[in-house]
Design a protein around this motif. Structure first.
Motif, PDB file in Angstrom:
ATOM      1  N   LEU A  74       1.441  23.552 -59.708  1.00  0.00           N
ATOM      2  CA  LEU A  74       1.505  22.112 -59.245  1.00  0.00           C
ATOM      3  C   LEU A  74       0.554  21.845 -58.053  1.00  0.00           C
ATOM      4  O   LEU A  74      -0.184  20.767 -58.059  1.00  0.00           O
ATOM      5  N   PHE A  75       0.311  22.775 -57.226  1.00  0.00           N
ATOM      6  CA  PHE A  75      -0.586  22.525 -56.083  1.00  0.00           C
ATOM      7  C   PHE A  75      -1.853  23.245 -55.879  1.00  0.00           C
ATOM      8  O   PHE A  75      -2.569  23.255 -54.874  1.00  0.00           O
ATOM      9  N   ALA A  76      -1.815  24.187 -56.931  1.00  0.00           N
ATOM     10  CA  ALA A  76      -3.218  25.110 -56.629  1.00  0.00           C
ATOM     11  C   ALA A  76      -3.528  25.641 -58.141  1.00  0.00           C
ATOM     12  O   ALA A  76      -3.495  26.664 -58.567  1.00  0.00           O
ATOM     13  N   THR A  77      -4.033  24.578 -58.793  1.00  0.00           N
ATOM     14  CA  THR A  77      -4.157  24.743 -60.081  1.00  0.00           C
ATOM     15  C   THR A  77      -5.689  25.653 -60.415  1.00  0.00           C
ATOM     16  O   THR A  77      -6.010  25.968 -61.371  1.00  0.00           O
ATOM     17  N   TRP A  78      -6.514  25.499 -59.260  1.00  0.00           N
ATOM     18  CA  TRP A  78      -7.694  26.087 -58.982  1.00  0.00           C
ATOM     19  C   TRP A  78      -7.705  27.686 -59.211  1.00  0.00           C
ATOM     20  O   TRP A  78      -8.536  28.465 -59.379  1.00  0.00           O
ATOM     21  N   ILE A  79      -6.488  28.320 -58.876  1.00  0.00           N
ATOM     22  CA  ILE A  79      -6.249  29.739 -58.818  1.00  0.00           C
ATOM     23  C   ILE A  79      -6.204  30.231 -60.301  1.00  0.00           C
ATOM     24  O   ILE A  79      -5.304  29.721 -60.994  1.00  0.00           O
ATOM     25  N   THR A  80      -7.105  31.023 -60.557  1.00  0.00           N
ATOM     26  CA  THR A  80      -6.984  31.579 -61.946  1.00  0.00           C
ATOM     27  C   THR A  80      -6.212  33.092 -62.027  1.00  0.00           C
ATOM     28  O   THR A  80      -5.867  33.346 -63.199  1.00  0.00           O
ATOM     29  N   ILE A  81      -6.046  33.574 -61.001  1.00  0.00           N
ATOM     30  CA  ILE A  81      -5.600  35.074 -61.208  1.00  0.00           C
ATOM     31  C   ILE A  81      -3.991  34.845 -61.427  1.00  0.00           C
ATOM     32  O   ILE A  81      -3.254  33.683 -61.115  1.00  0.00           O
ATOM     33  N   PRO A  82      -3.409  35.785 -62.096  1.00  0.00           N
ATOM     34  CA  PRO A  82      -1.953  35.568 -62.367  1.00  0.00           C
ATOM     35  C   PRO A  82      -0.917  35.553 -61.371  1.00  0.00           C
ATOM     36  O   PRO A  82      -1.272  35.983 -59.984  1.00  0.00           O
ATOM     37  N   SER A  83       0.079  34.676 -61.345  1.00  0.00           N
ATOM     38  CA  SER A  83       0.918  34.190 -59.932  1.00  0.00           C
ATOM     39  C   SER A  83       1.440  35.598 -59.613  1.00  0.00           C
ATOM     40  O   SER A  83       1.732  35.597 -58.301  1.00  0.00           O
ATOM     41  N   TRP A  84       2.005  36.405 -60.504  1.00  0.00           N
ATOM     42  CA  TRP A  84       2.490  37.668 -60.043  1.00  0.00           C
ATOM     43  C   TRP A  84       1.582  38.522 -59.161  1.00  0.00           C
ATOM     44  O   TRP A  84       2.218  38.991 -57.938  1.00  0.00           O
ATOM     45  N   LEU A  85       0.527  38.663 -59.557  1.00  0.00           N
ATOM     46  CA  LEU A  85      -0.663  39.307 -58.683  1.00  0.00           C
ATOM     47  C   LEU A  85      -0.944  38.704 -57.495  1.00  0.00           C
ATOM     48  O   LEU A  85      -0.940  39.153 -56.442  1.00  0.00           O
TER      49      LEU A  85
END
Length: 239
Positions: A74-85
């Motif tokens: 929702l708030f950090a769509t620019w992040i491309t790495i997997p959320s778990w990492l």
């Protein structure tokens, strides 16, 4: 520990309150409390409530990850790495920053202690260590007795504990006296005449109690007062 020993030991927390100093402060390693939590969880898993604990722990991890994943989307769509990492990296980074903060906070408290540690306080802290060692020794002796060795029981236990309580009272009184004199030393030096009667009273207390073992620690409190008086005289002679 038996009930009659509870409350006799002078804990680190009580010692810090009595001295108003970070006495016996230890560096907090954040992995230690995590290890303790892990051991408690494993212990509960091995017990009768194991399935419930496993479900709660698993549910907590899954729920936390899902909430984190939703917030990232929702708030950090620019992040491309997997959320778990990203979650692992943030946890490691947060832990590292926290540990660095705890280290510098601990060093600062050590500096405060070093700047305020008088010779009299060092003596009293040593006496506290010896006193606590006696409590620990009695506790170990009790455990040996309970293991099936009645021959090691302490004779006249009530008298021993009564003497320890008297010693504890004197230690607390001496620590309180040392703190008052230490924190008000400058005022005492500027107002010597106001404290002549107080020092005389302490001297009288020494005379009446000097024959008792537990009075020895009160005498150390008196010595603190006399040391302050001696410092006053030295300062006056230098003027």
């Amino acid at each position: 520990m038996r009930n009659d020993l509870h409350g006799l030991e002078i804990s680190q927390r009580e010692l810090q309150i009595l001295t108003n100093l970070p006495v016996k402060d230890e560096l907090i390693i954040i992995s230690n409390p995590l290890n303790q939590i892990g051991k408690q969880i494993i212990k509960k898993i091995k017990g009768s409530e194991g399935p419930t604990v496993v479900f709660l722990v698993f549910s907590t991890f899954v729920f936390s990850y899902l909430v984190f994943d939703i917030l990232i989307k929702l708030f950090a769509t620019w992040i491309t790495i997997p959320s778990w990492l990203l979650l692992i990296i943030l946890c490691l980074l947060g832990g590292g920053i926290t540990q660095i903060f705890l280290y510098f906070w601990w060093k600062k408290r050590l500096e405060i202690l070093k700047n305020n540690l008088t010779n009299s306080l060092q003596i009293l802290l040593h006496d506290v260590d010896r006193y606590n060692s006696i409590i620990k020794a009695i506790d170990i002796n009790d455990q040996i007795e309970e293991a099936g060795n009645p021959g090691v029981s302490i004779k006249e236990r009530e008298k021993v504990l009564e003497a320890l309580q008297l010693t504890r009272n004197d230690l607390v009184r001496a620590l309180k006296t040392e703190r008052i004199l230490r924190e008000n030393k400058n005022f005492i030096l500027r107002n010597t005449e106001l404290f002549v009667n107080n020092l005389a009273t302490l001297t009288a207390m020494q005379v009446t109690e000097q024959a008792t073992e537990h009075g020895r620690l009160l005498n150390e409190a008196l010595q603190i007062a006399l040391d302050v008086q001696y410092e006053m005289q030295k300062l006056q002679s230098q003027e």
